[in-house]
Design a protein around this motif. Structure first.
Motif, PDB file in Angstrom:
ATOM      1  N   ASP A 185       0.809  -1.215   0.000  1.00  0.00           N
ATOM      2  CA  ASP A 185       0.000   0.000   0.000  1.00  0.00           C
ATOM      3  C   ASP A 185       0.845   1.269   0.000  1.00  0.00           C
ATOM      4  N   GLY A 186       2.160   1.127  -0.176  1.00  0.00           N
ATOM      5  CA  GLY A 186       3.040   2.288  -0.239  1.00  0.00           C
ATOM      6  C   GLY A 186       3.696   2.662   1.060  1.00  0.00           C
ATOM      7  N   LEU A 187       3.319   2.040   2.158  1.00  0.00           N
ATOM      8  CA  LEU A 187       3.901   2.367   3.456  1.00  0.00           C
ATOM      9  C   LEU A 187       5.392   2.053   3.464  1.00  0.00           C
ATOM     10  N   LEU A 188       6.194   2.989   3.960  1.00  0.00           N
ATOM     11  CA  LEU A 188       7.647   2.831   3.990  1.00  0.00           C
ATOM     12  C   LEU A 188       8.071   2.216   5.316  1.00  0.00           C
ATOM     13  N   THR A 189       8.764   1.088   5.252  1.00  0.00           N
ATOM     14  CA  THR A 189       9.255   0.413   6.445  1.00  0.00           C
ATOM     15  C   THR A 189      10.768   0.237   6.363  1.00  0.00           C
ATOM     16  N   VAL A 190      11.372  -0.001   7.509  1.00  0.00           N
ATOM     17  CA  VAL A 190      12.803  -0.298   7.568  1.00  0.00           C
ATOM     18  C   VAL A 190      12.991  -1.566   8.380  1.00  0.00           C
ATOM     19  N   VAL A 191      14.082  -2.263   8.121  1.00  0.00           N
ATOM     20  CA  VAL A 191      14.409  -3.470   8.880  1.00  0.00           C
ATOM     21  C   VAL A 191      15.228  -3.071  10.094  1.00  0.00           C
ATOM     22  N   ALA A 192      14.801  -3.529  11.258  1.00  0.00           N
ATOM     23  CA  ALA A 192      15.502  -3.244  12.506  1.00  0.00           C
ATOM     24  C   ALA A 192      15.788  -4.546  13.232  1.00  0.00           C
ATOM     25  N   ARG A 193      16.694  -4.456  14.205  1.00  0.00           N
ATOM     26  CA  ARG A 193      16.920  -5.573  15.117  1.00  0.00           C
ATOM     27  C   ARG A 193      16.819  -5.050  16.541  1.00  0.00           C
ATOM     28  N   ILE A 194      16.035  -5.766  17.344  1.00  0.00           N
ATOM     29  CA  ILE A 194      15.846  -5.392  18.746  1.00  0.00           C
ATOM     30  C   ILE A 194      16.114  -6.623  19.585  1.00  0.00           C
ATOM     31  N   GLY A 195      17.140  -6.571  20.417  1.00  0.00           N
ATOM     32  CA  GLY A 195      17.478  -7.734  21.232  1.00  0.00           C
ATOM     33  C   GLY A 195      17.722  -8.975  20.405  1.00  0.00           C
ATOM     34  N   SER A 207       2.361   9.181  15.160  1.00  0.00           N
ATOM     35  CA  SER A 207       2.220   8.444  16.414  1.00  0.00           C
ATOM     36  C   SER A 207       2.981   9.151  17.523  1.00  0.00           C
ATOM     37  N   GLU A 208       2.321   9.359  18.638  1.00  0.00           N
ATOM     38  CA  GLU A 208       2.975  10.014  19.771  1.00  0.00           C
ATOM     39  C   GLU A 208       4.076   9.145  20.352  1.00  0.00           C
ATOM     40  N   ARG A 209       3.821   7.843  20.437  1.00  0.00           N
ATOM     41  CA  ARG A 209       4.757   6.924  21.077  1.00  0.00           C
ATOM     42  C   ARG A 209       5.166   5.799  20.135  1.00  0.00           C
ATOM     43  N   THR A 210       6.244   5.117  20.497  1.00  0.00           N
ATOM     44  CA  THR A 210       6.699   3.951  19.760  1.00  0.00           C
ATOM     45  C   THR A 210       5.891   2.739  20.204  1.00  0.00           C
ATOM     46  N   ILE A 211       5.339   2.005  19.231  1.00  0.00           N
ATOM     47  CA  ILE A 211       4.355   0.963  19.497  1.00  0.00           C
ATOM     48  C   ILE A 211       4.787  -0.347  18.843  1.00  0.00           C
ATOM     49  N   GLY A 212       4.651  -1.441  19.571  1.00  0.00           N
ATOM     50  CA  GLY A 212       5.006  -2.756  19.043  1.00  0.00           C
ATOM     51  C   GLY A 212       3.823  -3.701  19.060  1.00  0.00           C
ATOM     52  N   ASN A 213       3.851  -4.703  18.187  1.00  0.00           N
ATOM     53  CA  ASN A 213       2.763  -5.684  18.191  1.00  0.00           C
ATOM     54  C   ASN A 213       3.067  -6.798  19.185  1.00  0.00           C
ATOM     55  N   THR A 214       2.097  -7.677  19.384  1.00  0.00           N
ATOM     56  CA  THR A 214       2.268  -8.742  20.360  1.00  0.00           C
ATOM     57  C   THR A 214       3.311  -9.762  19.912  1.00  0.00           C
ATOM     58  N   ALA A 215       3.504  -9.896  18.592  1.00  0.00           N
ATOM     59  CA  ALA A 215       4.540 -10.810  18.101  1.00  0.00           C
ATOM     60  C   ALA A 215       5.919 -10.344  18.541  1.00  0.00           C
ATOM     61  N   LEU A 216       6.156  -9.039  18.533  1.00  0.00           N
ATOM     62  CA  LEU A 216       7.430  -8.504  19.011  1.00  0.00           C
ATOM     63  C   LEU A 216       7.546  -8.681  20.522  1.00  0.00           C
ATOM     64  N   ARG A 217       6.455  -8.407  21.235  1.00  0.00           N
ATOM     65  CA  ARG A 217       6.465  -8.588  22.691  1.00  0.00           C
ATOM     66  C   ARG A 217       6.848 -10.021  23.057  1.00  0.00           C
ATOM     67  N   ASP A 218       6.220 -10.978  22.379  1.00  0.00           N
ATOM     68  CA  ASP A 218       6.482 -12.385  22.690  1.00  0.00           C
ATOM     69  C   ASP A 218       7.898 -12.791  22.295  1.00  0.00           C
ATOM     70  N   ALA A 219       8.398 -12.235  21.179  1.00  0.00           N
ATOM     71  CA  ALA A 219       9.748 -12.570  20.727  1.00  0.00           C
ATOM     72  C   ALA A 219      10.810 -12.060  21.696  1.00  0.00           C
ATOM     73  N   LEU A 220      10.479 -11.003  22.438  1.00  0.00           N
ATOM     74  CA  LEU A 220      11.430 -10.420  23.391  1.00  0.00           C
ATOM     75  C   LEU A 220      11.243 -10.952  24.801  1.00  0.00           C
ATOM     76  N   SER A 221      10.395 -11.963  24.974  1.00  0.00           N
ATOM     77  CA  SER A 221      10.141 -12.487  26.318  1.00  0.00           C
ATOM     78  C   SER A 221      11.405 -13.061  26.943  1.00  0.00           C
ATOM     79  N   GLY A 222      12.286 -13.637  26.106  1.00  0.00           N
ATOM     80  CA  GLY A 222      13.542 -14.164  26.623  1.00  0.00           C
ATOM     81  C   GLY A 222      14.441 -13.067  27.155  1.00  0.00           C
ATOM     82  N   TRP A 223      14.383 -11.897  26.514  1.00  0.00           N
ATOM     83  CA  TRP A 223      15.188 -10.761  26.991  1.00  0.00           C
ATOM     84  C   TRP A 223      14.705 -10.305  28.365  1.00  0.00           C
ATOM     85  N   ARG A 224      13.397 -10.418  28.586  1.00  0.00           N
ATOM     86  CA  ARG A 224      12.845 -10.047  29.893  1.00  0.00           C
ATOM     87  C   ARG A 224      13.028 -11.148  30.923  1.00  0.00           C
ATOM     88  N   ARG A 225      13.463 -12.336  30.474  1.00  0.00           N
ATOM     89  CA  ARG A 225      13.651 -13.507  31.338  1.00  0.00           C
ATOM     90  C   ARG A 225      12.355 -13.874  32.057  1.00  0.00           C
TER      91      ARG A 225
END
Length: 327
Positions: A185-195, A207-225
């Protein structure tokens, strides 16, 4: 630790999308109406507030009016107040369905004969009429996610926003470049790495704040231990629906030539990720809490490149020179 709703709700104007509608510029032969030299606020993000990006926009030969520039939206909108000022009929007989961060809504629409912001011209378009608290004194939203040949410059140092034709030169002097990718649809995205997690990130000035989806939250669960997220908040968008969000400081966000540390991400099962086809894969909306901390931000929609200028105002985010690669 119990989760207590935060006292500060999250406002996210971004992601105003209409099914089957793409933002297009008018024909090249259309005359350009000079836009008066008015004060334009490119407000930086500081410790006590989130910044905003606004631009002067002429509508039906009147104005200029103040529109919020939204790089996460493919559709421009006007406020009910501006519709009244222009004397255009806000008909509910031809409603338009709007997809926002938290849900969908059928809203009144108006016909706009001509809308101009810098070199961007839109003619004979039907656009929705909406209002959200984050708009405050703004007259509308300028959705630029669907642009193809334009260059957006947001200069926070000199309080300037400019929309012009795409640049033919290389990376501007003093800027760090991040290569982007266009979605269908024309939306511009970039590839990032987080943890260590690969993430599709949307650069979103609406967007006022930085927002993540639940897939990212779950993928970072190991980082949160396994620890639970720290806070629960409410997220408001361009529609009336309200969504729950969980807040947490994330690992360093690595964009290749740019690294951003100590960013608080609001995670949630937000509607807009499904609209973008990003519900099941880790995805992130980088908002003004981060974008407003740089001295200047540039987006070349034709080249698919994002440029960041200099060190940010907040020590929580750090930029690396373009000639350095992360370890």
């Amino acid at each position: 630790m119990s989760q207590v709703p935060t006292a500060v709700p999250i406002w996210c104007l971004s992601s105003v999308f209409l099914a089957g509608f793409a933002l297009q510029t008018a024909r090249a032969q259309s005359p350009v109406i000079p836009v008066p030299d008015v004060t334009v606020f490119a407000s930086p993000t500081r410790l006590d507030r989130i910044g905003r990006v606004l631009a002067p926009v002429m509508v039906n030969g009147q104005g200029p009016f103040r529109f919020i520039v939204d790089t996460g939206a493919s559709q421009s909108t006007i406020s009910p107040r501006l519709a009244q000022t222009l004397g255009v009929d806000q008909t509910s007989e031809r409603p338009m369905r709007v997809n926002g961060i938290t849900g969908t809504a059928d809203v009144p629409s108006v016909t706009i004969h001509r809308l101009q912001a810098g070199d961007l011209i839109i003619e004979e378009a039907r656009i929705p009429v909406i209002w959200a608290p984050l708009m405050a004194d703004a007259d509308g939203i300028l959705g630029v996610a669907g642009l193809k040949n334009e260059y957006l410059l947001v200069d926070f140092r000199n309080n300037r926003v400019k929309i012009s034709r795409s640049r033919a030169s290389a990376t501007p002097m003093g800027f760090s470049r991040v290569d982007g990718k266009r979605l269908g649809d024309g939306l511009l995205t970039v590839v990032a790495r987080i943890g260590g997690v690969r993430v599709q990130a949307v650069i979103d000035t609406g967007s006022e704040r930085t927002i993540g989806n639940t897939a990212l939250r779950d993928a970072l669960s190991g980082w949160r231990r396994g620890a639970s997220l720290r806070e629960v908040t409410r997220v408001y968008g361009a529609t009336t629906e309200v969504a729950a969000g969980e807040m947490e400081i994330a690992p360093t966000i690595d964009l290749g030539t740019v690294r951003i540390a100590n960013v608080t991400i609001v995670y949630g099962n937000f509607h807009i990720f499904e609209v973008w086809g990003l519900r099941s894969t880790p995805a992130l909306i980088i908002g003004m809490d981060v974008l407003g901390t740089v001295r200047a931000l540039g987006i070349d929609f034709q080249r698919g490149e994002i440029y960041f200028d200099g060190l940010p105002y907040l020590s929580s985010a750090t930029l690396r020179p373009a000639n350095m690669r992360p370890a």
